[in-house]
Design an enzyme around this catalytic site. Structure first.
Site, PDB file in Angstrom:
ATOM      1  N   ALA A 151      45.712  43.999  36.525  1.00  0.00           N
ATOM      2  CA  ALA A 151      47.008  43.992  35.849  1.00  0.00           C
ATOM      3  C   ALA A 151      46.995  45.042  34.744  1.00  0.00           C
ATOM      4  CB  ALA A 151      47.249  42.611  35.251  1.00  0.00           C
TER       5      ALA A 151
ATOM      6  N   GLY B 180      43.251  41.635  38.602  1.00  0.00           N
ATOM      7  CA  GLY B 180      44.391  41.606  39.517  1.00  0.00           C
ATOM      8  C   GLY B 180      44.177  42.493  40.737  1.00  0.00           C
TER       9      GLY B 180
ATOM     10  N   GLU C  31      42.399  40.362  43.024  1.00  0.00           N
ATOM     11  CA  GLU C  31      43.350  39.320  43.473  1.00  0.00           C
ATOM     12  C   GLU C  31      44.306  39.887  44.528  1.00  0.00           C
ATOM     13  OE1 GLU C  31      44.401  38.436  39.342  1.00  0.00           O
ATOM     14  OE2 GLU C  31      43.956  36.327  39.767  1.00  0.00           O
TER      15      GLU C  31
ATOM     16  N   GLU D  11      38.492  39.141  33.731  1.00  0.00           N
ATOM     17  CA  GLU D  11      39.517  38.703  32.785  1.00  0.00           C
ATOM     18  C   GLU D  11      38.945  37.989  31.569  1.00  0.00           C
ATOM     19  OE1 GLU D  11      39.771  38.563  36.046  1.00  0.00           O
ATOM     20  OE2 GLU D  11      41.819  38.922  36.722  1.00  0.00           O
TER      21      GLU D  11
HETATM   22  N1  3HC Z   1      45.302  48.113  32.425  1.00  0.00           N
HETATM   23  C1  3HC Z   1      45.742  49.164  31.700  1.00  0.00           C
HETATM   24  N2  3HC Z   1      44.992  50.260  31.446  1.00  0.00           N
HETATM   25  C2  3HC Z   1      43.750  50.286  31.937  1.00  0.00           C
HETATM   26  C3  3HC Z   1      43.226  49.229  32.701  1.00  0.00           C
HETATM   27  C4  3HC Z   1      44.060  48.111  32.946  1.00  0.00           C
HETATM   28  N3  3HC Z   1      43.648  47.063  33.694  1.00  0.00           N
HETATM   29  N4  3HC Z   1      41.955  49.536  33.033  1.00  0.00           N
HETATM   30  C5  3HC Z   1      41.708  50.751  32.521  1.00  0.00           C
HETATM   31  N5  3HC Z   1      42.792  51.205  31.859  1.00  0.00           N
HETATM   32  C6  3HC Z   1      42.956  52.510  31.208  1.00  0.00           C
HETATM   33  C7  3HC Z   1      42.145  52.631  29.943  1.00  0.00           C
HETATM   34  O1  3HC Z   1      42.854  52.109  28.843  1.00  0.00           O
HETATM   35  C8  3HC Z   1      41.956  54.129  29.861  1.00  0.00           C
HETATM   36  O2  3HC Z   1      43.152  54.661  29.347  1.00  0.00           O
HETATM   37  P1  3HC Z   1      43.104  55.947  28.386  1.00  0.00           P
HETATM   38  O3  3HC Z   1      42.454  57.026  29.197  1.00  0.00           O
HETATM   39  O4  3HC Z   1      44.509  56.168  28.055  1.00  0.00           O
HETATM   40  O5  3HC Z   1      42.252  55.526  27.220  1.00  0.00           O
HETATM   41  C9  3HC Z   1      41.860  54.554  31.313  1.00  0.00           C
HETATM   42  O6  3HC Z   1      42.424  53.489  32.079  1.00  0.00           O
HETATM   43  C10 3HC Z   1      40.433  54.774  31.790  1.00  0.00           C
HETATM   44  O7  3HC Z   1      39.662  53.639  31.420  1.00  0.00           O
HETATM   45  P2  3HC Z   1      38.217  53.796  30.783  1.00  0.00           P
HETATM   46  O8  3HC Z   1      38.232  54.828  29.710  1.00  0.00           O
HETATM   47  O9  3HC Z   1      37.742  52.435  30.453  1.00  0.00           O
HETATM   48  O10 3HC Z   1      37.427  54.402  32.018  1.00  0.00           O
HETATM   49  P3  3HC Z   1      36.056  53.966  32.653  1.00  0.00           P
HETATM   50  O11 3HC Z   1      35.906  54.787  33.865  1.00  0.00           O
HETATM   51  O12 3HC Z   1      34.976  53.988  31.628  1.00  0.00           O
HETATM   52  O13 3HC Z   1      36.235  52.418  33.075  1.00  0.00           O
HETATM   53  C11 3HC Z   1      37.275  50.518  34.135  1.00  0.00           C
HETATM   54  C12 3HC Z   1      37.181  52.062  34.048  1.00  0.00           C
HETATM   55  C13 3HC Z   1      35.950  49.943  34.649  1.00  0.00           C
HETATM   56  C14 3HC Z   1      38.391  50.188  35.064  1.00  0.00           C
HETATM   57  C15 3HC Z   1      37.525  49.935  32.722  1.00  0.00           C
HETATM   58  O14 3HC Z   1      38.637  50.609  32.167  1.00  0.00           O
HETATM   59  C16 3HC Z   1      37.843  48.474  32.727  1.00  0.00           C
HETATM   60  O15 3HC Z   1      36.946  47.662  32.691  1.00  0.00           O
HETATM   61  N6  3HC Z   1      39.140  48.137  32.733  1.00  0.00           N
HETATM   62  C17 3HC Z   1      39.588  46.771  32.610  1.00  0.00           C
HETATM   63  C18 3HC Z   1      39.426  46.003  33.907  1.00  0.00           C
HETATM   64  C19 3HC Z   1      39.945  44.610  33.718  1.00  0.00           C
HETATM   65  O16 3HC Z   1      39.601  43.918  32.773  1.00  0.00           O
HETATM   66  N7  3HC Z   1      40.801  44.165  34.640  1.00  0.00           N
HETATM   67  C20 3HC Z   1      41.439  42.903  34.516  1.00  0.00           C
HETATM   68  C21 3HC Z   1      42.760  43.075  33.840  1.00  0.00           C
HETATM   69  S1  3HC Z   1      43.553  41.546  33.440  1.00  0.00           S
HETATM   70  C22 3HC Z   1      44.181  41.027  34.948  1.00  0.00           C
HETATM   71  O17 3HC Z   1      44.048  41.690  35.945  1.00  0.00           O
HETATM   72  C23 3HC Z   1      44.928  39.740  34.891  1.00  0.00           C
HETATM   73  C24 3HC Z   1      45.266  39.230  36.243  1.00  0.00           C
HETATM   74  O18 3HC Z   1      44.322  38.281  36.638  1.00  0.00           O
HETATM   75  C25 3HC Z   1      46.608  38.604  36.245  1.00  0.00           C
END
Ligand code: 3HC
Ligand code: NAI
Length: 703
Positions: free
Chosen positions: A63, A104, A107, A127
Site C-alpha cells: 500500500a 499489500g 496481499e 506491516e
Molecule cells: N509506499 C509509499 N512509498 C514507498 C513504499 C510504500 N509502500 N515503499 C517504498 N516507498 C518509497 C520510499 O519512500 C522511497 O521514496 P523516495 O525515493 O521518495 O524517498 C522509494 O520508495 C524507494 O524506497 P527506499 O529508499 O526504501 O528504497 P530501497 O530499495 O532501499 O527499499 C523497499 C525498497 C524494500 C521497498 C523499502 O522501501 C520498504 O521496505 N518499503 C516499505 C514496504 C512496506 O512496509 N510495505 C507495507 C506497506 S503497508 C501495507 O501494505 C498495508 C496493507 O496491508 C494494507
C-alpha cells in the site's frame, strides 16, 4: 488505459504490467488502474488467463504508506475491495513476482489464484514495522494457504523470505529459473493452466488453518508473548486477526481484519513509525547538494587508533568488503586492537552468524600498520585516537602530509570542534566529522558532521559510504555535542537537579523507562561510567559560565570512586546484574541539597516527565533553529537510534507534536516561574518554539 498500467493481450492471456516506479505502491490511482485493467481482462472473452507483473521487474512493495492518515487510504476502490474483486475473477490469475512482494503487494499476489516468483524475490508482510497489520486479506488468506502458526510467525516478525523459502512454505507455486525468464515462465504457466482447464483458484491448502493446533493455542501464545510486546499494539491486533482467521469464514474474517487494521492505522504508534519510515529516507537528502553531484570514489579506507571505536569502525568497512588499513602508534596497541576484532568475529561464529571462512576473508581485508606511509593510497581516513585536540591536530597534520589529494579526512571526535581540526591543515574542505556510536560495529546511527569548509562532494560521498556500510547517517552542523549529546545535556541536567529537589535515581529512571526509553538516565550514566562523564565535564568546565550546582551529584560520586557498574556502585548499588537503590546516594543528595540551599519535597512523576523531556525537546528545537539539524525528523532519528528513545513515540520532536507544542511551551514557562533562580537560568523556551506556538503551528519546522 492508465499510464500506471501496461496492458496487452498475448496468446489468450492478458498481461497487466504495474508501472508506478519506484516500487508500484498501491495508491488510490493505482488501485483504480489495476481494478479497471482486471475488469477489462475479466470481461474479454478472448482472455483465458491473466498475469499481473511489474513492468520494471519489481512486483509491488505494498500500500502507499503516504496515504495512511489521509482520506485517500480508504478511498474507493479500497485495497481490500480491489483484491476481493480480483479474487472473484473466474479465470486463472497469476502473480509473476519480480524482486519484491511486500505488504499489500503480497496481499495482491495472495488474491491471485497462482503465484510464481523469480529466484531472488523477497516476500513478506512487514506491516508490523509500521505499527500496522496486513489489512487487505493477508491475515486471512495467508493462514488458509500456509497454516495459522506459520502465518502468525511470518506476520509478527515482519520477516522477508526468499522465493525458495516461500515455495517451501506454500506461498509460491513455482520459482522461475531466473529474473529474465520470469514473465516467459509465467506465460508458460498460464498456457498450462488454460490447457488443463484449471479452476480460477485452486482449492485452499489449509481450509482449517488451526486444525493442527491445540485449542488453547492463542491464549497460551498471548500469555507467553505479552511481556515481550510491552506497549506495542500491532502484535496484539495481528494475533486477534489470525485468531479470527481460524474461527470465522473468509468473508467474516476479512471484515474483522479491516476493523483491526483501521484501529492500528489510527493509533499514535503507527503514526510514529510511519513518520520514522519517511524520516529515514529524508535524512539522506541534503537541501543544497544536488542528488547527481559526482562523488569521490572510496575503494580503500584507513582507520587511525585501534581502540574501542577504531576497531569497531574498521569492522564496518571490512564487513562491506572494503579493505582497511588500521594504524596504531605502538605494536602492542595494534595487536590488542586486531585481537579484539578477531574475538568479536569469533563470537559471531559461535552464534552461527558467520562462518570461519567468512571471518578469515574479513581479517584478510584488514591490514595493521604503524607506518603512515601505508595510508598514502587511502580514499577515506577516519581518525579515532584519544579525545584531545592537540593529539587530533597532530594526527591531521601528518595526514595532510601523507594522504593523496582528494582523500576524505574524517574525525570520530565526540566533543571537539571539527572546524578547529579542519582549519589546522591545508585542506579543510576534505575534513568531516564521522561520529560513530559505541559499539561502532553494532550501532546503526552515524552523525555526519559538516564543517564550515567541508566540500559538498565530501559530504555527499560520506553519506553514500555510510549507506554502503549499513549505517543510518544524519547530518549535523558543528557545535558542542552535535545533535545527540547536546540534547543529552539539558535532559541529564534536569535529572540531576531533580535528585537535589527530592527525587531518587530509581524514581527518575522509572518515569523515563515508563515512557519507553530503553534505559533511565542514571542507569545509562552508571553504564557509561561516572568517571568518564566527570572527565568530559572537567575538560569543558572552563568554557562554562553557568551555575553548576546540578553537577555536584556526579562530582561527589566521582570523588567517592562510585564510577558506576564497573565499580559496583554509582547512582545505584550493583550485585552482579542486580541493580538496587542505594540509601547512601539519597543521603548524599540530601546533604548536597542542604549545602546548596535547595528545599526538598515529594516530586510527582509528571513533573519528572515534563522537566526531563521538555528540556530535551526544547534543545532539539533550538538546534533546528540554529541550523545544526536540517530537519526535526533528523533529530528524531538520532535520539531513537543513538539514545534508546522509543520508536513508538516517533522521537522527541514527533512526541512534542503529539503532546502539543503549546503544552510543551506552557510547561517550560511554568517551571521557569516556579523554580526560582534555577528556573530563570535554565528554563528558557527556544525562540523557535515560541514562534511556532504564536503562529498556531502544530508541526516543528524552521520558521
Ligand atoms: N509506499 C509509499 N512509498 C514507498 C513504499 C510504500 N509502500 N515503499 C517504498 N516507498 C518509497 C520510499 O519512500 C522511497 O521514496 P523516495 O525515493 O521518495 O524517498 C522509494 O520508495 C524507494 O524506497 P527506499 O529508499 O526504501 O528504497 P530501497 O530499495 O532501499 O527499499 C523497499 C525498497 C524494500 C521497498 C523499502 O522501501 C520498504 O521496505 N518499503 C516499505 C514496504 C512496506 O512496509 N510495505 C507495507 C506497506 S503497508 C501495507 O501494505 C498495508 C496493507 O496491508 C494494507
Ligand atoms: P580508546 O582509548 O579505546 O582508543 C584510542 C586508541 O587510539 C588507542 O588504542 C591509542 O593507542 C590510539 N592512539 C592514541 N593516539 C594515537 C596516535 N597519535 N596515533 C595512532 N593511534 C593513537 O578510545 P575510544 O573510546 O576508541 O575513543 C576514540 C575516539 O572516539 C575519541 O575521539 C572519542 O571521543 C571518540 N568516541 C568515543 C566513543 C565511545 O563511546 N568510546 C563514542 C563516540 C566517539
Amino acid at each position: 488505459m492508465s499510464d500506471l498500467i501496461h496492458y496487452c493481450l498475448e496468446d489468450g492471456m492478458a498481461l497487466i504490467g504495474l508501472c508506478r516506479p519506484p516500487v508500484n505502491a498501491l495508491s488510490q490511482r493505482m488501485r483504480v488502474a489495476i481494478l479497471s485493467a482486471c475488469e477489462r481482462a475479466a470481461a474479454d472473452t478472448e482472455v483465458k488467463a491473466i498475469i499481473l507483473h511489474g513492468v520494471h521487474g519489481l512486483f509491488c512493495a505494498g500500500a502507499d504508506i503516504a496515504e495512511f492518515g489521509t482520506d485517500a487510504a480508504f478511498a474507493e476502490p479500497s485495497l481490500p475491495d480491489t483484491l476481493m474483486r480480483i479474487s472473484e475473477i473466474d479465470k486463472p490469475v497469476i502473480a509473476a513476482i519480480g524482486k519484491l512482494a511486500l505488504g499489500g503487494g503480497l496481499e495482491l499476489a495472495l488474491a491471485c489464484g497462482y503465484r510464481i516468483g523469480e529466484p531472488g524475490a523477497r516476500l513478506g508482510l512487514p506491516e508490523i514495522n509500521l505499527g500496522l497489520i496486513p489489512g487487505a486479506g493477508g491475515t486471512q488468506r495467508l493462514p488458509r494457504l500456509i497454516g495459522a502458526e506459520s502465518a502468525l510467525n511470518l506476520i509478527l516478525s515482519g520477516e522477508q523470505v526468499d522465493a525458495e523459502r516461500a515455495r517451501l512454505l506454500g506461498i509460491l507455486d513455482r520459482v522461475a529459473d531466473n529474473a529474465e525468464s520470469l514473465l516467459d515462465e509465467a506465460q508458460a504457466y498460464g498456457r498450462e493452466l488454460i490447457g488443463a482447464a484449471a479452476p480460477a483458484r485452486p482449492a485452499e491448502q489449509c481450509p482449517k488453518p488451526a486444525s493442527d493446533l491445540p485449542e488453547d493455542f492463542f491464549s497460551r501464545f498471548r500469555e507467553s508473548q505479552e511481556p515481550l510486546w510491552k506497549k506495542r499494539l500491532a502484535p496484539r491486533l495481528v494475533t486477534s486477526a489470525l485468531e479470527a482467521a481460524c474461527l470465522l469464514t473468509l468473508k467474516e474474517g476479512l471484515a474483522r481484519e479491516l476493523a483491526l487494521f483501521q484501529q492500528a492505522e489510527a493509533s499514535t504508534q503507527s503514526q510514529a513509525l510511519r513518520h520514522l519510515f519517511f524520516a529515514e529516507r529524508e535524512a539522506g537528502r541534503i537541501p543544497d547538494i544536488p542528488a547527481d553531484l559526482p562523488l569521490r570514489s572510496i575503494r580503500k579506507v584507513a582507520v587511525i587508533g585501534a581502540g574501542t571505536m577504531g576497531g569497531g569502525i574498521a569492522m564496518n568497512f571490512v564487513n562491506a568488503g572494503i579493505p582497511v588499513a588500521l594504524l596504531e602508534q605502538q605494536s602492542a596497541a595494534l595487536d590488542r586492537g586486531l585481537t579484539q576484532i578477531r574475538n568479536n568475529y569469533e563470537i559471531s561464529v559461535k552464534r552461527g552468524k558467520l562462518t570461519t571462512a567468512q571471518v578469515e576473508a574479513r581479517m584478510e581485508l584488514l591490514y595493521g600498520t604503524l607506518d603512515y606511509a601505508d595510508l598514502a593510497d587511502a580514499d577515506l581516513v577516519i581518525e579515532a585516537v584519544f579525545e584531545k585536540m592537540e593529539i587530533k591536530q597532530q594526527v591531521f597534520q601528518t595526514l595532510d602530509q601523507v594522504c593523496k589529494p582528494g582523500a576524505i579526512l574524517a574525525t570520530n571526535t565526540s566533543s571537539l570542534d571539527v572546524d578547529a581540526i579542519a582549519m589546522s591543515i591545508s585542506r579543510p574542505q576534505d575534513v568531516i566529522g564521522l561520529h560513530f556510536f559505541s559499539p561502532a560495529n553494532v550501532m546503526r546511527l552515524l552523525e555526519v558532521v559538516r564543517g564550515k569548509a567541508t566540500a559538498p562532494d565530501v559530504l555527499a560521498t560520506t553519506m553514500q559510504i555510510a549507506k554502503r556500510i549499513g549505517k543510518l547517517a544524519v547530518v549535523s552542523g558543528v557545535c558542542f555535542g552535535f545533535i545527540g549529546n547536546r540534547m543529552l545535556e539539558p535532559y541529564s541536567r534536569e535529572a540531576h537537579r531533580l535528585l537535589l529537589e527530592g527525587a531518587t535515581p530509581a524514581q527518575v529512571d522509572q518515569v523515563l523507562t515508563g515512557v519507553g526509553l530503553n534505559m533511565g538516565i542514571f542507569s545509562m550514566q552508571d553504564l557509561a561510567g561516572v568517571d568518564v562523564l566527570y572527565l568530559i565535564r572537567q575538560a569543558n568546565r572552563t568554557a562554562s559560565v553557568h551555575d553548576e550546582s546540578y553537577c555536584r551529584m556526579g562530582d561527589e560520586l566521582y570523588a567517592l570512586q562510585r564510577y558506576g557498574q564497573k565499580s559496583g556502585r554509582g547512582f545505584y548499588r550493583y550485585e552482579g546484574r542486580d541493580r538496587r537503590e542505594d540509601p547512601e546516594v539519597v543521603a548524599l543528595a540530601e546533604r548536597l541539597s542542604s549545602e546548596l540551599g535547595i528545599s526538598r519535597r515529594a516530586i510527582d512523576d509528571q513533573e519528572i516527565h515534563d522537566r526531563c523531556l521538555f528540556m530535551l525537546i526544547n534543545e532539539g528545537i533550538q538546534l533546528l533553529d540554529e541550523g545544526i539539524a536540517l530537519r526535526a525528523s533528523d533529530i528524531d532519528l538520532v535520539w531513537i537510534n543513538g539514545y534508546g528513545f522509543p520508536a513508538l513515540l516517533g522521537g522527541p520532536m514527533h512526541y512534542a507534536e503529539q503532546i502539543g507544542l503549546a503544552s510543551v511551551l506552557a510547561g517550560i514557562q511554568r517551571y521557569r516561574s516556579e523554580l526560582g533562580a534555577y528556573g530563570e537560568m535554565w528554563f528558557k523556551p527556544a525562540p523557535l518554539l515560541e514562534r511556532l506556538v504564536a503562529a498556531g503551528k502544530t508541526h516543528i519546522e524552521r520558521f
